[in-house]
Design a protein around this motif. Structure first.
Motif, PDB file in Angstrom:
ATOM      1  N   SER A  23       0.814  -1.207   0.000  1.00  0.00           N
ATOM      2  CA  SER A  23       0.000   0.000   0.000  1.00  0.00           C
ATOM      3  C   SER A  23       0.854   1.267   0.000  1.00  0.00           C
ATOM      4  CB  SER A  23      -0.930  -0.006   1.210  1.00  0.00           C
ATOM      5  OG  SER A  23      -0.203  -0.192   2.395  1.00  0.00           O
ATOM      6  N   ASN A  24       0.211   2.385  -0.310  1.00  0.00           N
ATOM      7  CA  ASN A  24       0.926   3.652  -0.332  1.00  0.00           C
ATOM      8  C   ASN A  24       0.970   4.266   1.072  1.00  0.00           C
ATOM      9  OD1 ASN A  24      -1.513   5.002   0.173  1.00  0.00           O
ATOM     10  ND2 ASN A  24      -1.925   5.273  -1.990  1.00  0.00           N
ATOM     11  N   THR A  27      -2.359   4.931   2.960  1.00  0.00           N
ATOM     12  CA  THR A  27      -2.996   3.676   3.343  1.00  0.00           C
ATOM     13  C   THR A  27      -2.249   3.021   4.492  1.00  0.00           C
ATOM     14  OG1 THR A  27      -3.754   3.377   1.083  1.00  0.00           O
ATOM     15  CG2 THR A  27      -3.778   1.436   2.483  1.00  0.00           C
ATOM     16  N   ARG A  30      -3.198   4.736   7.726  1.00  0.00           N
ATOM     17  CA  ARG A  30      -4.572   4.429   8.146  1.00  0.00           C
ATOM     18  C   ARG A  30      -4.758   2.965   8.530  1.00  0.00           C
ATOM     19  NH1 ARG A  30      -5.817   7.666   3.818  1.00  0.00           N
ATOM     20  NH2 ARG A  30      -6.252   5.876   2.510  1.00  0.00           N
ATOM     21  N   LYS A  31      -4.239   2.068   7.725  1.00  0.00           N
ATOM     22  CA  LYS A  31      -4.562   0.651   7.907  1.00  0.00           C
ATOM     23  C   LYS A  31      -3.468  -0.148   8.603  1.00  0.00           C
ATOM     24  CE  LYS A  31      -7.682   0.350   4.010  1.00  0.00           C
ATOM     25  NZ  LYS A  31      -8.000  -0.359   2.780  1.00  0.00           N
TER      26      LYS A  31
END
Length: 51
Positions: A23-24, A27, A30-31
């Motif tokens: 993911s970037n 992301t 957040r995740k």
């Protein structure tokens, strides 16, 4: 970014990659905040051990 890691890690042997994710940045924050927190804890532990 990933292509740039190998030369940096070769020049700085004290650096390690804690986790690689697909993911970037947004992301990840957040995740994958747990992975970030664990990496920060690892660095903190190294700092405390080195004192």
């Amino acid at each position: 970014m990933r292509a740039a890691l190998a030369p940096v890690l070769a020049r700085h042997p004290n650096l390690t990659v804690s986790a690689k994710v697909a993911s970037n940045h947004g992301t990840i924050v957040r995740k994958d905040f747990r992975a970030i927190a664990e990496a920060v804890r690892e660095v903190g532990a190294l700092t405390r051990e080195g004192r």
